[in-house]
Scaffold this motif. Structure first.
Motif, PDB file in Angstrom:
ATOM      1  N   VAL A 351      28.527  74.222  26.584  1.00  0.00           N
ATOM      2  CA  VAL A 351      27.542  73.313  27.185  1.00  0.00           C
ATOM      3  C   VAL A 351      27.889  71.866  26.841  1.00  0.00           C
ATOM      4  O   VAL A 351      27.880  70.976  27.709  1.00  0.00           O
ATOM      5  N   MET A 352      28.206  71.618  25.587  1.00  0.00           N
ATOM      6  CA  MET A 352      28.566  70.254  25.178  1.00  0.00           C
ATOM      7  C   MET A 352      29.837  69.792  25.889  1.00  0.00           C
ATOM      8  O   MET A 352      29.942  68.636  26.304  1.00  0.00           O
ATOM      9  N   HIS A 353      30.781  70.707  26.033  1.00  0.00           N
ATOM     10  CA  HIS A 353      32.040  70.366  26.693  1.00  0.00           C
ATOM     11  C   HIS A 353      31.798  69.933  28.137  1.00  0.00           C
ATOM     12  O   HIS A 353      32.462  69.016  28.638  1.00  0.00           O
ATOM     13  N   GLY A 354      30.838  70.588  28.789  1.00  0.00           N
ATOM     14  CA  GLY A 354      30.526  70.240  30.169  1.00  0.00           C
ATOM     15  C   GLY A 354      29.548  69.097  30.305  1.00  0.00           C
ATOM     16  O   GLY A 354      29.335  68.580  31.407  1.00  0.00           O
ATOM     17  N   MET A 355      28.934  68.691  29.193  1.00  0.00           N
ATOM     18  CA  MET A 355      27.910  67.643  29.222  1.00  0.00           C
ATOM     19  C   MET A 355      28.306  66.429  28.381  1.00  0.00           C
ATOM     20  O   MET A 355      27.451  65.779  27.774  1.00  0.00           O
ATOM     21  N   ASN A 356      29.612  66.162  28.337  1.00  0.00           N
ATOM     22  CA  ASN A 356      30.077  64.933  27.687  1.00  0.00           C
ATOM     23  C   ASN A 356      29.657  64.871  26.213  1.00  0.00           C
ATOM     24  O   ASN A 356      29.259  63.829  25.702  1.00  0.00           O
ATOM     25  N   ASP A 357      29.725  66.019  25.538  1.00  0.00           N
ATOM     26  CA  ASP A 357      29.418  66.144  24.110  1.00  0.00           C
ATOM     27  C   ASP A 357      27.968  65.831  23.776  1.00  0.00           C
ATOM     28  O   ASP A 357      27.638  65.543  22.611  1.00  0.00           O
ATOM     29  N   GLU A 358      27.085  65.897  24.745  1.00  0.00           N
ATOM     30  CA  GLU A 358      25.662  65.682  24.496  1.00  0.00           C
ATOM     31  C   GLU A 358      25.080  66.926  23.820  1.00  0.00           C
ATOM     32  O   GLU A 358      25.416  68.054  24.172  1.00  0.00           O
ATOM     33  N   VAL A 359      24.195  66.723  22.822  1.00  0.00           N
ATOM     34  CA  VAL A 359      23.582  67.849  22.114  1.00  0.00           C
ATOM     35  C   VAL A 359      22.064  67.896  22.289  1.00  0.00           C
ATOM     36  O   VAL A 359      21.430  68.869  21.890  1.00  0.00           O
ATOM     37  N   ASP A 360      21.485  66.869  22.887  1.00  0.00           N
ATOM     38  CA  ASP A 360      20.034  66.799  23.041  1.00  0.00           C
ATOM     39  C   ASP A 360      19.592  67.668  24.220  1.00  0.00           C
ATOM     40  O   ASP A 360      19.902  67.375  25.377  1.00  0.00           O
ATOM     41  N   MET A 361      18.853  68.728  23.931  1.00  0.00           N
ATOM     42  CA  MET A 361      18.426  69.652  24.988  1.00  0.00           C
ATOM     43  C   MET A 361      17.488  68.996  25.987  1.00  0.00           C
ATOM     44  O   MET A 361      17.335  69.475  27.114  1.00  0.00           O
ATOM     45  N   ARG A 362      16.845  67.925  25.599  1.00  0.00           N
ATOM     46  CA  ARG A 362      15.948  67.227  26.537  1.00  0.00           C
ATOM     47  C   ARG A 362      16.727  66.596  27.692  1.00  0.00           C
ATOM     48  O   ARG A 362      16.135  66.262  28.732  1.00  0.00           O
ATOM     49  N   LYS A 363      18.031  66.454  27.521  1.00  0.00           N
ATOM     50  CA  LYS A 363      18.864  65.873  28.569  1.00  0.00           C
ATOM     51  C   LYS A 363      19.609  66.934  29.372  1.00  0.00           C
ATOM     52  O   LYS A 363      20.499  66.603  30.155  1.00  0.00           O
ATOM     53  N   PHE A 364      19.266  68.198  29.150  1.00  0.00           N
ATOM     54  CA  PHE A 364      19.920  69.277  29.869  1.00  0.00           C
ATOM     55  C   PHE A 364      19.050  69.708  31.056  1.00  0.00           C
ATOM     56  O   PHE A 364      18.574  68.894  31.803  1.00  0.00           O
ATOM     57  N   GLY A 365      18.848  71.012  31.193  1.00  0.00           N
ATOM     58  CA  GLY A 365      18.018  71.550  32.261  1.00  0.00           C
ATOM     59  C   GLY A 365      18.822  72.031  33.459  1.00  0.00           C
ATOM     60  O   GLY A 365      19.708  71.328  33.943  1.00  0.00           O
ATOM     61  N   GLY A 366      18.516  73.246  33.940  1.00  0.00           N
ATOM     62  CA  GLY A 366      19.126  73.780  35.150  1.00  0.00           C
ATOM     63  C   GLY A 366      20.613  74.032  35.077  1.00  0.00           C
ATOM     64  O   GLY A 366      21.281  74.146  36.116  1.00  0.00           O
ATOM     65  N   LEU A 367      21.175  74.182  33.896  1.00  0.00           N
ATOM     66  CA  LEU A 367      22.627  74.332  33.768  1.00  0.00           C
ATOM     67  C   LEU A 367      23.128  75.716  34.149  1.00  0.00           C
ATOM     68  O   LEU A 367      24.339  75.924  34.256  1.00  0.00           O
ATOM     69  N   ARG A 368      22.230  76.666  34.362  1.00  0.00           N
ATOM     70  CA  ARG A 368      22.676  78.015  34.736  1.00  0.00           C
ATOM     71  C   ARG A 368      23.425  77.996  36.070  1.00  0.00           C
ATOM     72  O   ARG A 368      24.298  78.840  36.308  1.00  0.00           O
ATOM     73  N   LYS A 369      23.096  77.058  36.938  1.00  0.00           N
ATOM     74  CA  LYS A 369      23.756  76.968  38.237  1.00  0.00           C
ATOM     75  C   LYS A 369      25.151  76.359  38.112  1.00  0.00           C
ATOM     76  O   LYS A 369      26.056  76.708  38.869  1.00  0.00           O
ATOM     77  N   LYS A 370      25.319  75.437  37.184  1.00  0.00           N
ATOM     78  CA  LYS A 370      26.597  74.756  37.012  1.00  0.00           C
ATOM     79  C   LYS A 370      27.533  75.520  36.075  1.00  0.00           C
ATOM     80  O   LYS A 370      28.752  75.367  36.162  1.00  0.00           O
ATOM     81  N   MET A 371      26.959  76.296  35.165  1.00  0.00           N
ATOM     82  CA  MET A 371      27.765  76.999  34.158  1.00  0.00           C
ATOM     83  C   MET A 371      27.322  78.461  34.104  1.00  0.00           C
ATOM     84  O   MET A 371      26.748  78.911  33.103  1.00  0.00           O
ATOM     85  N   PRO A 372      27.579  79.237  35.142  1.00  0.00           N
ATOM     86  CA  PRO A 372      27.059  80.617  35.213  1.00  0.00           C
ATOM     87  C   PRO A 372      27.624  81.549  34.148  1.00  0.00           C
ATOM     88  O   PRO A 372      26.895  82.387  33.605  1.00  0.00           O
ATOM     89  N   ILE A 373      28.908  81.419  33.836  1.00  0.00           N
ATOM     90  CA  ILE A 373      29.503  82.306  32.825  1.00  0.00           C
ATOM     91  C   ILE A 373      28.925  81.995  31.452  1.00  0.00           C
ATOM     92  O   ILE A 373      28.562  82.902  30.682  1.00  0.00           O
ATOM     93  N   THR A 374      28.827  80.717  31.138  1.00  0.00           N
ATOM     94  CA  THR A 374      28.219  80.323  29.870  1.00  0.00           C
ATOM     95  C   THR A 374      26.790  80.815  29.788  1.00  0.00           C
ATOM     96  O   THR A 374      26.342  81.294  28.735  1.00  0.00           O
ATOM     97  N   PHE A 375      26.071  80.703  30.882  1.00  0.00           N
ATOM     98  CA  PHE A 375      24.674  81.161  30.913  1.00  0.00           C
ATOM     99  C   PHE A 375      24.574  82.654  30.626  1.00  0.00           C
ATOM    100  O   PHE A 375      23.724  83.091  29.834  1.00  0.00           O
ATOM    101  N   ILE A 376      25.420  83.461  31.236  1.00  0.00           N
ATOM    102  CA  ILE A 376      25.352  84.917  31.050  1.00  0.00           C
ATOM    103  C   ILE A 376      25.725  85.298  29.624  1.00  0.00           C
ATOM    104  O   ILE A 376      25.026  86.071  28.961  1.00  0.00           O
ATOM    105  N   THR A 377      26.832  84.755  29.116  1.00  0.00           N
ATOM    106  CA  THR A 377      27.269  85.114  27.764  1.00  0.00           C
ATOM    107  C   THR A 377      26.274  84.610  26.720  1.00  0.00           C
ATOM    108  O   THR A 377      25.964  85.319  25.755  1.00  0.00           O
ATOM    109  N   PHE A 378      25.787  83.393  26.930  1.00  0.00           N
ATOM    110  CA  PHE A 378      24.793  82.842  26.009  1.00  0.00           C
ATOM    111  C   PHE A 378      23.509  83.662  26.076  1.00  0.00           C
ATOM    112  O   PHE A 378      22.874  83.936  25.048  1.00  0.00           O
ATOM    113  N   GLY A 379      23.122  84.070  27.283  1.00  0.00           N
ATOM    114  CA  GLY A 379      21.905  84.853  27.444  1.00  0.00           C
ATOM    115  C   GLY A 379      21.969  86.185  26.732  1.00  0.00           C
ATOM    116  O   GLY A 379      20.972  86.634  26.139  1.00  0.00           O
ATOM    117  N   LEU A 380      23.123  86.849  26.749  1.00  0.00           N
ATOM    118  CA  LEU A 380      23.254  88.126  26.038  1.00  0.00           C
ATOM    119  C   LEU A 380      23.130  87.917  24.529  1.00  0.00           C
ATOM    120  O   LEU A 380      22.507  88.720  23.826  1.00  0.00           O
TER     121      LEU A 380
END
Length: 633
Positions: A351-380
């Motif tokens: 997530v950080m790699h795709g978000m310019n090393d940002e770590v603040d979750m308040r600046k994320f949101g809706g990343l499951r569409k942009k990072m589906p593999i990360t979402f699935i593996t993280f979700g498990l």
């Protein structure tokens, strides 16, 4: 095969040595060598796993290390079920993190050095878990501390990273003092530091009751430092200043589990002192709740996972503190945690790699569409962590909760109730993380990153997501393995003892499992209802007292500052004053007196004969006067 077990340590150790000696010349191939050495160690560990006879313990002497009088310490390795479990976990998860690091650190100029430090870390961990004496364990213990210092402080240009590395190093030294003192006690009573000799001496009654209890408490102090347990937990979240692969390596299957390994390996000592075991369980209980509460208040995705690790290690410490009935349960949860927490950290890095090393979750949101593999593996990994059946966390965490209730009386209700509450809180803060990161409004579209650039989230390359996928499969597969009865627990029996049934539980196993699931579901639902709405990008300042306290780590840093750091500073200043004004003052004062006196006496040496004759005459008159006074008195 066990005679060559030293290769497990030699392979990553040699890789670290070559990379450090080669320096910048290893830029093009250093990462490949680092991965190759750990992969070979993992393959050899698998061979040992399938060929070694784990029904007994095999100690192999490599060489005579410290032959000094009565202190005879051999560098030897122990192969048994417990050590092989850790070997596979360290080399297996470590290997995946090495491969992940190829992509994550691709643009770092010092990547070859980073892999050297990773190899050093793995080699030190293997010495720690394979050593057949407490001194050999201590060697690996300190090696891990050195490697973690180098890795946590990797970004040396950041003052926060340098401070975090120093903090981790110093707080671990506090625990290391406890471990060293415990080893001194062992040598005094047993005349040796080898596992076999020390445990035999405990069984033969050579240790007094007080010595065993003191030894257990000192070992626990060492475990608290290395595993980030109360009251030495404050360093662990700050360790997030290192690159994300470091966080995965330290917080998943290696360094932070060393304290659990130490208690499990020292079971003969802890079995001999009920007071020692009680203190271990209380530390684990307090820590698991502390980690859960603080994890609910942080917005930094890596720090949420860090406090999750603090909490989950608390569950493990609670289990091994319960004694013979639960040593195996603590190790089972440790193995499961190694899979899903490593996957979660690598997912956070993706997530950080795709978000310019940002770590603040308040600046994320809706990343499951942009990072589906990360979402699935993280979700498990998320589902495994919160204990949803049939994933690994369900089978291991619920078993620990059941064993805690099995203590009966106030211990059962307090420890079991705390573990049950922790399950609900874990589900809450992890669901909060999932919702704020992967669901809801794409808040990153309307803001700039910390360095002023726009966000362009994207899926990580295969070299990064393949290790994440393997760990996700492990999170699921480990659950299926643990569901096959008590095979793993029985396999560990020669090392940690037989897994026993709890006889004093006020609740049945079925009721406890249902209660754990209900608490987890409530945590999920509550977090979803609260955080599904639009999340403000800026952190609210007007919050409850509990939230403010959690944001300040429940004042853990303030407590350490008040009880340890400031008194230590005052003591140091007092000793410096005594040294300057007392010791140095006495020495310098004597020197000044002699120098001043000699300077004044020197004035009497004028070089004139008449002066010397006059002084002789004066001396003669004084001598005559003294004689007359004595004669007529």
């Amino acid at each position: 095969m066990t005679a060559s077990s030293w290769l497990l340590v030699a392979l990553p150790g040699l890789g670290a040595l070559i990379l450090l000696l080669a320096g910048k010349r290893a830029k093009a191939w250093g990462h490949l060598l680092g991965c190759a050495t750990v992969t070979l160690a993992f393959v050899y560990g698998l061979i040992l796993f399938f060929t070694a006879d784990t029904s007994s313990t095999v100690d192999t002497k490599v060489y005579s290390w410290i032959p000094v009088g009565q202190l005879q310490v051999d560098f030897g390795l122990r192969i048994d079920a417990l050590s092989l479990t850790f070997v596979l976990l360290i080399t297996g998860v470590g290997m995946l993190i090495h491969y992940y690091s190829i992509g994550y650190m691709a643009d770092d100029e010092g990547r070859y050095r980073f892999f050297a430090y990773l190899n050093l870390f793995v080699a030190s961990m293997l010495v720690l878990v394979l050593g057949n004496s407490f001194v050999t364990l201590y060697l690996g213990w300190e090696g891990v501390g050195l490697a973690s210092y180098l890795l946590i402080g990797w970004y040396q240009g950041r003052p926060s990273a340098a401070t975090a590395a120093k903090k981790a190093f110093l707080m671990n030294r506090v625990g290391d003092v406890g471990l060293a003192l415990a080893i001194f006690i062992m040598f005094k009573y047993a005349g040796s530091t080898g596992y076999a000799e020390v445990f035999k001496a405990v069984g033969d009654g050579k240790f007094s009751t007080g010595a065993i209890t003191a030894m257990a408490i000192l070992l626990l102090l060492g475990a608290c430092g290395k595993s980030g347990q109360f009251p030495l937990q404050a360093w662990l979240p700050d360790a997030m200043e290192g690159p994300t692969p470091v966080s995965a390596l330290i917080h998943a299957a290696t360094m932070v589990t060393a304290g659990v390994y130490l208690v499990a390996r020292s079971k003969d000592i802890f079995n001999a002192t009920e007071d020692g075991r009680l203190i271990v369980t209380l530390v684990g209980t307090v820590t698991l709740l502390l980690g859960c509460i603080i994890g609910c208040a942080y917005d930094d995705i890596k720090k949420v996972l860090a406090y999750s690790t603090v909490s989950q290690i608390g569950y493990m410490m609670l289990a091994v503190g319960l004694g013979p009935i639960a040593y195996a349960l603590g190790i089972m949860h440790l193995v499961a945690h190694g899979f899903f927490k490593a996957g979660l950290f690598l997912g956070a890095g993706s997530v950080m790699h795709g978000m310019n090393d940002e770590v603040d979750m308040r600046k994320f949101g809706g990343l499951r569409k942009k990072m589906p593999i990360t979402f699935i593996t993280f979700g498990l990994g998320y589902l495994a962590l919160i204990g949803i059946p049939p994933l690994s966390g369900f089978f291991t965490k619920d078993a620990i909760i059941e064993a805690a209730f099995g203590q009966g009386g106030w211990r059962g209700w307090v420890m079991g109730g705390a573990a049950l509450l922790g399950a609900g809180l874990t589900a809450f803060y992890m669901t909060r993380l999932m919702v704020m990161t992967f669901f809801g409004k794409e808040r990153w579209k309307d803001i700039k990153s910390t360095d002023g650039r726009d966000f362009h989230p994207h899926e990580s390359t295969a070299i990064m997501w393949v290790p994440m996928a393997v760990l996700a499969v492990g999170s699921v597969g480990a659950g299926a393995f643990f569901a096959l009865g008590d095979r793993f627990a029985h396999w560990l029996t020669p090392s940690v003892g037989e897994l026993e049934e709890a006889h004093h539980s006020p609740l049945s196993a079925g009721v406890i499992s249902i209660a754990a699931i209900v608490f987890s579901v409530l945590g999920v639902v509550l977090a979803y209802l609260i955080f599904r709405r639009d999340i403000p990008v800026e952190q609210p300042q007007r919050v409850s007292f509990v939230t403010r306290a959690a944001r300040k780590d429940l004042y853990g840093n303030a407590l350490n500052e008040t009880l340890v750091a400031r008194p230590g500073t005052w003591l140091a200043r007092a000793l410096v004053f005594v040294d300057n004004r007392g010791v140095d003052g006495a020495v310098n004062g004597l020197a000044a007196s002699l120098g001043g006196g000699s300077g004044r006496l020197r004035r009497l040496q004028t070089g004139f004969v008449r002066s010397y004759a006059l002084s002789m005459l004066g001396g003669t008159f004084l001598l005559l006067a003294a004689l007359l006074l004595v004669r007529f008195s």
